[in-house]
Design an enzyme around this catalytic site. Structure first.
Site, PDB file in Angstrom:
ATOM      1  N   TRP A  26       2.730  23.418 -39.588  1.00 51.20           N
ATOM      2  CA  TRP A  26       2.279  23.125 -39.995  1.00 51.20           C
ATOM      3  C   TRP A  26       1.384  23.805 -39.153  1.00 51.20           C
ATOM      4  O   TRP A  26       2.021  24.361 -38.058  1.00 51.20           O
ATOM      5  CB  TRP A  26       1.916  21.676 -38.245  1.00 51.20           C
ATOM      6  CG  TRP A  26       1.947  20.446 -39.605  1.00 51.20           C
ATOM      7  CD1 TRP A  26       3.155  20.216 -40.012  1.00 51.20           C
ATOM      8  CD2 TRP A  26       0.305  19.777 -39.589  1.00 51.20           C
ATOM      9  NE1 TRP A  26       3.022  18.539 -40.242  1.00 51.20           N
ATOM     10  CE2 TRP A  26       1.274  18.455 -40.002  1.00 51.20           C
ATOM     11  CE3 TRP A  26      -0.680  20.212 -39.977  1.00 51.20           C
ATOM     12  CZ2 TRP A  26       0.994  16.914 -41.094  1.00 51.20           C
ATOM     13  CZ3 TRP A  26      -1.058  19.215 -40.150  1.00 51.20           C
ATOM     14  CH2 TRP A  26      -0.610  17.700 -40.944  1.00 51.20           C
ATOM     15  N   PHE A  59       7.081  18.315 -33.847  1.00 49.38           N
ATOM     16  CA  PHE A  59       8.092  16.640 -33.322  1.00 49.38           C
ATOM     17  C   PHE A  59       9.582  16.565 -33.616  1.00 49.38           C
ATOM     18  O   PHE A  59       9.737  16.141 -32.992  1.00 49.38           O
ATOM     19  CB  PHE A  59       6.997  15.405 -33.920  1.00 49.38           C
ATOM     20  CG  PHE A  59       7.229  14.648 -32.965  1.00 49.38           C
ATOM     21  CD1 PHE A  59       7.457  13.916 -31.858  1.00 49.38           C
ATOM     22  CD2 PHE A  59       8.276  13.411 -33.518  1.00 49.38           C
ATOM     23  CE1 PHE A  59       7.259  12.696 -31.222  1.00 49.38           C
ATOM     24  CE2 PHE A  59       9.209  11.934 -33.040  1.00 49.38           C
ATOM     25  CZ  PHE A  59       7.937  11.877 -32.091  1.00 49.38           C
ATOM     26  N   GLU A  60       9.506  17.857 -34.706  1.00 48.04           N
ATOM     27  CA  GLU A  60      10.823  17.827 -35.461  1.00 48.04           C
ATOM     28  C   GLU A  60      11.670  18.619 -35.220  1.00 48.04           C
ATOM     29  O   GLU A  60      12.703  18.570 -34.491  1.00 48.04           O
ATOM     30  CB  GLU A  60      11.177  17.744 -36.863  1.00 48.04           C
ATOM     31  CG  GLU A  60      10.584  16.744 -37.729  1.00 48.04           C
ATOM     32  CD  GLU A  60       8.329  16.350 -37.858  1.00 48.04           C
ATOM     33  OE1 GLU A  60       8.599  15.518 -38.243  1.00 48.04           O
ATOM     34  OE2 GLU A  60       8.329  17.404 -37.653  1.00 48.04           O
ATOM     35  N   VAL A  81       2.989  24.331 -33.227  1.00 49.90           N
ATOM     36  CA  VAL A  81       1.944  23.848 -32.484  1.00 49.90           C
ATOM     37  C   VAL A  81       1.163  22.837 -33.046  1.00 49.90           C
ATOM     38  O   VAL A  81       1.019  22.623 -33.520  1.00 49.90           O
ATOM     39  CB  VAL A  81       0.902  25.728 -33.292  1.00 49.90           C
ATOM     40  CG1 VAL A  81       0.599  24.888 -34.700  1.00 49.90           C
ATOM     41  CG2 VAL A  81      -0.294  25.326 -32.460  1.00 49.90           C
ATOM     42  N   VAL A  82       0.892  22.505 -31.750  1.00 51.02           N
ATOM     43  CA  VAL A  82      -0.224  21.433 -31.777  1.00 51.02           C
ATOM     44  C   VAL A  82      -1.725  21.251 -30.868  1.00 51.02           C
ATOM     45  O   VAL A  82      -2.293  22.387 -29.949  1.00 51.02           O
ATOM     46  CB  VAL A  82       0.251  20.355 -30.824  1.00 51.02           C
ATOM     47  CG1 VAL A  82       0.158  18.848 -30.698  1.00 51.02           C
ATOM     48  CG2 VAL A  82       2.270  20.024 -31.341  1.00 51.02           C
ATOM     49  N   ILE A  83      -3.190  21.238 -31.644  1.00 46.05           N
ATOM     50  CA  ILE A  83      -3.920  21.074 -31.311  1.00 46.05           C
ATOM     51  C   ILE A  83      -4.794  20.010 -31.748  1.00 46.05           C
ATOM     52  O   ILE A  83      -4.439  18.772 -32.159  1.00 46.05           O
ATOM     53  CB  ILE A  83      -4.773  22.163 -32.896  1.00 46.05           C
ATOM     54  CG1 ILE A  83      -3.971  23.100 -33.050  1.00 46.05           C
ATOM     55  CG2 ILE A  83      -5.832  22.242 -32.938  1.00 46.05           C
ATOM     56  CD1 ILE A  83      -4.624  23.901 -33.840  1.00 46.05           C
ATOM     57  N   GLY A  86      -8.945  14.030 -31.942  1.00 43.78           N
ATOM     58  CA  GLY A  86     -10.238  12.615 -31.930  1.00 43.78           C
ATOM     59  C   GLY A  86      -9.197  11.751 -31.735  1.00 43.78           C
ATOM     60  O   GLY A  86      -9.606  11.331 -30.511  1.00 43.78           O
ATOM     61  N   HIS A  89      -2.972  10.607 -30.121  1.00 40.52           N
ATOM     62  CA  HIS A  89      -1.372  10.915 -31.104  1.00 40.52           C
ATOM     63  C   HIS A  89      -1.738  12.938 -30.322  1.00 40.52           C
ATOM     64  O   HIS A  89      -0.220  13.170 -30.110  1.00 40.52           O
ATOM     65  CB  HIS A  89      -1.736  11.661 -32.143  1.00 40.52           C
ATOM     66  CG  HIS A  89      -0.744  12.437 -33.418  1.00 40.52           C
ATOM     67  ND1 HIS A  89       0.050  11.617 -33.613  1.00 40.52           N
ATOM     68  CD2 HIS A  89      -0.498  13.098 -33.621  1.00 40.52           C
ATOM     69  CE1 HIS A  89       0.938  12.399 -34.615  1.00 40.52           C
ATOM     70  NE2 HIS A  89       0.285  13.597 -34.563  1.00 40.52           N
ATOM     71  N   ARG A 128      -3.665  32.950 -28.985  1.00 38.17           N
ATOM     72  CA  ARG A 128      -2.168  32.658 -28.519  1.00 38.17           C
ATOM     73  C   ARG A 128      -0.961  33.336 -29.290  1.00 38.17           C
ATOM     74  O   ARG A 128       0.442  33.480 -28.753  1.00 38.17           O
ATOM     75  CB  ARG A 128      -1.796  31.463 -27.754  1.00 38.17           C
ATOM     76  CG  ARG A 128      -2.736  31.759 -26.141  1.00 38.17           C
ATOM     77  CD  ARG A 128      -1.819  30.091 -25.206  1.00 38.17           C
ATOM     78  NE  ARG A 128      -3.138  29.428 -24.334  1.00 38.17           N
ATOM     79  CZ  ARG A 128      -3.984  29.286 -24.521  1.00 38.17           C
ATOM     80  NH1 ARG A 128      -4.757  28.199 -25.954  1.00 38.17           N
ATOM     81  NH2 ARG A 128      -4.085  28.897 -23.225  1.00 38.17           N
TER      82      ARG A 128
END
Length: 161
Positions: A26, A59-60, A81-83, A86, A89, A128
């Site tokens: 992602w 998540f994997e 990376v997790v952004i 709203g 999650h 980053r």
């Protein structure tokens, strides 16, 4: 930014380490930069043939990192990376990934370099990712941290029986 206060790590004689890099897919631009930084760090340390595995998302990471750690690798670098969006999650994914990677390290004794960006917005991740103009290079940092920890573990003798 969170980079203030980071230690300067010196790692030597680690060319024989078996290292894997597991990277999510992602946010391709950010992930490619994190992976490039990680591989550059490993080359600088003399580790020229790390195993690179890609997973769909952050998540994997824990399941693949855990499997790799159990297969004879000295260190694993986890990149993702997790952004924030709203919905809740973001919190669930970040908590699951962090807890999962921590559990892998504790259960296997194999160091996992934590190169998972958890950001409020895409700009924070870009800052980053180690791109030109970025203020930090978390892929590079995660790889060096994993290898430095593996080398520290080499100094620990077997327990006396």
């Amino acid at each position: 930014m969170s980079g203030r206060g980071a230690p300067t790590l010196t790692v030597e004689n680690c060319q024989d380490l078996r290292v894997a890099v597991v990277a999510a897919q992602w946010h391709e631009k950010i992930m490619d930069a994190l992976l490039d930084g990680s591989l550059r760090a490993l080359r600088e340390l003399g580790i020229v043939e790390p195993t690179v595995l890609r997973v769909p998302g952050s998540f994997e990471l824990p399941v693949v990192v855990g499997t790799v750690a159990k297969r004879g690798y000295d260190a694993v670098v986890a990149l993702g990376v997790v952004i924030r969006g709203g919905t809740p999650h973001f919190e669930y994914v970040c908590q699951g990934v962090t807890a999962g990677l921590t559990q892998v390290t504790v259960d296997t004794g194999v160091p996992v370099g934590f190169g998972v960006l958890t950001c409020d917005d895409e700009q924070q991740a870009l800052d980053r990712a180690g791109l030109e103009g970025s203020t930090e290079d978390k892929g590079h940092e995660a790889a060096v941290a994993a290898v430095a920890t593996a080398m520290t573990l080499r100094t620990v003798s077997e327990p006396w029986r």
